[in-house]
Design a protein around this motif. Structure first.
Motif, PDB file in Angstrom:
ATOM      1  N   THR A 206       1.004  -1.080   0.082  1.00  0.00           N
ATOM      2  CA  THR A 206       0.009  -0.175  -0.055  1.00  0.00           C
ATOM      3  C   THR A 206       0.890   1.302   0.088  1.00  0.00           C
ATOM      4  OG1 THR A 206      -0.049   0.073   2.536  1.00  0.00           O
ATOM      5  CG2 THR A 206      -1.771  -1.079   1.222  1.00  0.00           C
ATOM      6  N   ALA A 207       2.202   1.031   0.110  1.00  0.00           N
ATOM      7  CA  ALA A 207       3.173   2.429   0.353  1.00  0.00           C
ATOM      8  C   ALA A 207       3.518   2.607  -1.190  1.00  0.00           C
ATOM      9  CB  ALA A 207       4.287   2.173   1.219  1.00  0.00           C
ATOM     10  N   LEU A 208       3.138   1.763  -2.085  1.00  0.00           N
ATOM     11  CA  LEU A 208       3.556   1.917  -3.454  1.00  0.00           C
ATOM     12  C   LEU A 208       2.277   2.223  -4.520  1.00  0.00           C
ATOM     13  CD1 LEU A 208       5.888  -0.913  -4.266  1.00  0.00           C
ATOM     14  CD2 LEU A 208       6.572   1.222  -3.601  1.00  0.00           C
ATOM     15  N   PRO A 209       2.604   3.081  -5.420  1.00  0.00           N
ATOM     16  CA  PRO A 209       1.313   3.471  -6.399  1.00  0.00           C
ATOM     17  C   PRO A 209       0.699   2.284  -6.991  1.00  0.00           C
ATOM     18  CG  PRO A 209       3.414   3.974  -7.285  1.00  0.00           C
ATOM     19  CD  PRO A 209       3.685   3.754  -5.723  1.00  0.00           C
ATOM     20  N   PRO A 210      -0.570   2.218  -7.299  1.00  0.00           N
ATOM     21  CA  PRO A 210      -1.270   0.980  -7.783  1.00  0.00           C
ATOM     22  C   PRO A 210      -0.389   0.523  -9.148  1.00  0.00           C
ATOM     23  CG  PRO A 210      -2.815   2.836  -7.408  1.00  0.00           C
ATOM     24  CD  PRO A 210      -1.568   3.243  -6.976  1.00  0.00           C
ATOM     25  N   PRO A 211       0.009   1.489 -10.040  1.00  0.00           N
ATOM     26  CA  PRO A 211       0.751   0.707 -11.325  1.00  0.00           C
ATOM     27  C   PRO A 211       1.823  -0.191 -10.716  1.00  0.00           C
ATOM     28  CG  PRO A 211       0.192   3.205 -11.563  1.00  0.00           C
ATOM     29  CD  PRO A 211       0.030   3.001 -10.184  1.00  0.00           C
ATOM     30  N   SER A 212       2.564  -0.037  -9.648  1.00  0.00           N
ATOM     31  CA  SER A 212       3.598  -0.741  -9.154  1.00  0.00           C
ATOM     32  C   SER A 212       3.226  -1.838  -8.121  1.00  0.00           C
ATOM     33  CB  SER A 212       4.611   0.178  -8.147  1.00  0.00           C
ATOM     34  OG  SER A 212       4.842   1.393  -8.740  1.00  0.00           O
ATOM     35  N   ASN A 213       1.677  -2.270  -8.353  1.00  0.00           N
ATOM     36  CA  ASN A 213       1.385  -3.342  -7.645  1.00  0.00           C
ATOM     37  C   ASN A 213       0.802  -4.312  -8.745  1.00  0.00           C
ATOM     38  OD1 ASN A 213       1.284  -3.496  -4.521  1.00  0.00           O
ATOM     39  ND2 ASN A 213       1.380  -1.312  -4.956  1.00  0.00           N
ATOM     40  N   PRO A 214       0.347  -5.599  -8.251  1.00  0.00           N
ATOM     41  CA  PRO A 214       0.999  -6.289  -7.159  1.00  0.00           C
ATOM     42  C   PRO A 214       2.684  -6.388  -7.212  1.00  0.00           C
ATOM     43  CG  PRO A 214      -0.150  -7.832  -8.424  1.00  0.00           C
ATOM     44  CD  PRO A 214      -0.299  -6.610  -9.249  1.00  0.00           C
ATOM     45  N   ILE A 215       3.036  -6.705  -6.123  1.00  0.00           N
ATOM     46  CA  ILE A 215       4.363  -6.862  -6.145  1.00  0.00           C
ATOM     47  C   ILE A 215       4.940  -8.325  -6.310  1.00  0.00           C
ATOM     48  CG2 ILE A 215       5.104  -4.863  -4.865  1.00  0.00           C
ATOM     49  CD1 ILE A 215       5.431  -6.675  -2.356  1.00  0.00           C
ATOM     50  N   ARG A 216       3.742  -9.154  -5.997  1.00  0.00           N
ATOM     51  CA  ARG A 216       3.867 -10.515  -6.115  1.00  0.00           C
ATOM     52  C   ARG A 216       2.723 -11.265  -6.746  1.00  0.00           C
ATOM     53  NH1 ARG A 216       7.360 -10.512  -1.699  1.00  0.00           N
ATOM     54  NH2 ARG A 216       9.594 -10.720  -2.038  1.00  0.00           N
ATOM     55  N   SER A 217       2.739 -12.167  -7.223  1.00  0.00           N
ATOM     56  CA  SER A 217       1.596 -13.155  -7.644  1.00  0.00           C
ATOM     57  C   SER A 217       1.876 -14.486  -7.925  1.00  0.00           C
ATOM     58  CB  SER A 217       1.046 -12.454  -9.010  1.00  0.00           C
ATOM     59  OG  SER A 217      -0.367 -13.210  -9.244  1.00  0.00           O
ATOM     60  N   PHE A 218       1.179 -15.401  -7.149  1.00  0.00           N
ATOM     61  CA  PHE A 218       1.381 -16.652  -7.015  1.00  0.00           C
ATOM     62  C   PHE A 218       0.294 -17.384  -7.838  1.00  0.00           C
ATOM     63  CE2 PHE A 218       3.041 -14.996  -2.911  1.00  0.00           C
ATOM     64  CZ  PHE A 218       4.324 -15.188  -3.199  1.00  0.00           C
ATOM     65  N   HIS A 219       0.626 -18.283  -8.601  1.00  0.00           N
ATOM     66  CA  HIS A 219      -0.598 -19.238  -9.336  1.00  0.00           C
ATOM     67  C   HIS A 219      -0.120 -20.621  -9.072  1.00  0.00           C
ATOM     68  CE1 HIS A 219      -2.031 -15.484 -11.687  1.00  0.00           C
ATOM     69  NE2 HIS A 219      -0.898 -15.145 -11.424  1.00  0.00           N
ATOM     70  N   GLU A 220      -0.997 -21.158  -8.181  1.00  0.00           N
ATOM     71  CA  GLU A 220      -0.681 -22.582  -7.773  1.00  0.00           C
ATOM     72  C   GLU A 220      -2.167 -23.265  -7.651  1.00  0.00           C
ATOM     73  OE1 GLU A 220       1.862 -24.079  -5.170  1.00  0.00           O
ATOM     74  OE2 GLU A 220       3.561 -22.529  -5.583  1.00  0.00           O
ATOM     75  N   HIS A 221      -3.070 -22.320  -7.167  1.00  0.00           N
ATOM     76  CA  HIS A 221      -4.569 -22.921  -6.928  1.00  0.00           C
ATOM     77  C   HIS A 221      -5.148 -23.183  -8.218  1.00  0.00           C
ATOM     78  CE1 HIS A 221      -4.797 -23.222  -2.528  1.00  0.00           C
ATOM     79  NE2 HIS A 221      -4.623 -21.871  -2.478  1.00  0.00           N
ATOM     80  N   ALA A 222      -5.801 -24.267  -8.263  1.00  0.00           N
ATOM     81  CA  ALA A 222      -6.522 -24.572  -9.717  1.00  0.00           C
ATOM     82  C   ALA A 222      -7.859 -23.933  -9.823  1.00  0.00           C
ATOM     83  CB  ALA A 222      -6.538 -26.296  -9.660  1.00  0.00           C
ATOM     84  N   ARG A 223      -8.601 -23.649  -8.512  1.00  0.00           N
ATOM     85  CA  ARG A 223      -9.695 -22.860  -8.861  1.00  0.00           C
ATOM     86  C   ARG A 223      -9.638 -21.424  -7.704  1.00  0.00           C
ATOM     87  NH1 ARG A 223     -15.167 -26.066  -7.725  1.00  0.00           N
ATOM     88  NH2 ARG A 223     -15.763 -24.098  -8.624  1.00  0.00           N
ATOM     89  N   GLU A 224     -10.909 -20.745  -7.722  1.00  0.00           N
ATOM     90  CA  GLU A 224     -10.921 -19.789  -6.887  1.00  0.00           C
ATOM     91  C   GLU A 224     -10.306 -19.613  -5.362  1.00  0.00           C
ATOM     92  OE1 GLU A 224     -13.422 -21.053  -8.446  1.00  0.00           O
ATOM     93  OE2 GLU A 224     -14.903 -19.903  -9.184  1.00  0.00           O
ATOM     94  N   VAL A 225      -9.479 -18.814  -4.998  1.00  0.00           N
ATOM     95  CA  VAL A 225      -8.957 -18.650  -3.686  1.00  0.00           C
ATOM     96  C   VAL A 225      -9.913 -17.825  -2.879  1.00  0.00           C
ATOM     97  CG1 VAL A 225      -7.001 -17.976  -2.340  1.00  0.00           C
ATOM     98  CG2 VAL A 225      -6.697 -18.639  -4.485  1.00  0.00           C
ATOM     99  N   HIS A 226     -10.432 -18.599  -1.939  1.00  0.00           N
ATOM    100  CA  HIS A 226     -11.451 -18.053  -1.156  1.00  0.00           C
ATOM    101  C   HIS A 226     -11.130 -17.228   0.524  1.00  0.00           C
ATOM    102  CE1 HIS A 226     -15.768 -18.156   0.813  1.00  0.00           C
ATOM    103  NE2 HIS A 226     -16.080 -17.579  -0.607  1.00  0.00           N
TER     104      HIS A 226
END
Length: 317
Positions: A90-110
């Motif tokens: 949240t200290a960075l502007p929106p264009p600099s986010n997300p700082i990480r993205s993990f893609h392992e779940h096969a369906r919606e993360v709840h």
């Protein structure tokens, strides 16, 4: 007390563990069925006035939950409908986010929950029937917990034991896990219908609560779980979320598809001690501030976030 209008349907609300006037809200377009999502970071006014949106982050899919980091005051974990887990600063502007993205779940993360004891890891629960354990500095999950036979709606850390967590599933079981063990250490057939939420008592690490499609909340003692400590009736539809107070041992809050937010004292006979009907659509997100006793927030499909002091009318200005 303050009210904030979101452009999308509310799903989750979380108070910051660092700043008493800050909270994050997870939202989803079209009731989370199809469309985008947005995370709002809100600041409460010191005395009266309107809620200030300090920043917002747009996503290509619904955001079902958010969890603040317990080690960095500006970091947020988001549970996203496309199966991704995203980290925002949240200290960075929106264009600099997300700082990480993990893609392992096969369906919606709840759901997402940061470890309040260790402060170095977090959990995500998914409709792919699994729970995953992560740290901020690793590119992949540390471990996947796969025993549930249906969607896992929530996984939440024990507030006193950094290796222990509970998971609530649509397979009607509540499971207790220790990350040092190969499998779950306890299986509680807690309801006859889907379990949508669970939470640990903040003062007794053996007590936890579950909420279900069967309209009830049940309180359990893991030392003797054959019979619940209490069964709380009062909601008219599925109970979407249950949350223990961080300040009072016997107090908990819940929200439901019946559009109400309820307060309970599970140790007394007349357990229902408060009911609020300020939402005009499904109430699906509830939280209680760790830093300010009695400060509560709720959100729902009516696109509104209410923040109020316990004992007051959420709609009062």
């Amino acid at each position: 007390m303050p009210i904030f209008k979101t452009p999308f349907n509310g799903y989750s609300v979380r108070f910051s563990p660092f700043y008493e006037s800050r909270l994050a809200v997870a939202t989803a377009q079209n009731f989370g069925i199809l469309g985008n999502g947005r995370i709002h970071v809100l600041d409460l006014p010191p005395t009266g006035g309107a809620v200030v949106e300090s920043t917002a982050f747009d996503t290509a899919d619904a955001v079902y939950d958010v969890s603040w980091s317990e080690s960095h005051d500006s970091l947020l974990v988001a549970a996203v409908g496309d199966g991704s887990v995203k980290i925002y600063d949240t200290a960075l502007p929106p264009p600099s986010n997300p700082i990480r993205s993990f893609h392992e779940h096969a369906r919606e993360v709840h759901s997402a929950d940061y470890n309040p004891t260790r402060r170095d890891s977090f959990l995500t629960a998914s409709w792919d029937d699994t729970v995953k354990l992560w740290t901020m500095d690793r590119p992949a999950s540390i471990r996947t917990f796969k025993e549930h036979a249906y969607c896992v709606y929530q996984a939440i850390w024990n507030p006193k034991h950094g290796d222990v967590f509970a998971s609530a599933s649509g397979d009607c079981t509540l499971r207790i896990w220790d990350v040092r063990e190969p499998g779950s250490t306890m299986i509680i057939p807690a309801h006859d219908f889907e379990i949508l939420s669970c939470d640990w008592n903040k003062y007794d690490d053996c007590i936890l609560a579950t909420s279900s499609v069967d309209k009830t909340i049940k309180v359990w003692d893991v030392r003797n779980y054959r019979v619940p400590v209490a069964v709380l009736n009062g909601h008219g539809y599925a109970v979407r979320k249950v949350k223990f107070s961080p300040h009072r041992r016997n107090l908990m809050a819940s929200c439901s598809y019946d559009m109400t937010v309820c307060l309970w004292d599970f140790m007394v006979e007349d357990a229902l001690v408060g009911r609020h009907d300020h939402h005009t659509e499904f109430a699906v997100g509830i939280d209680m501030s760790v830093l300010v006793e009695g400060l509560m927030a709720s959100t729902g499909w009516d696109e509104l976030v209410y923040i109020w002091q316990q004992g007051m009318d959420p709609r009062a200005s």
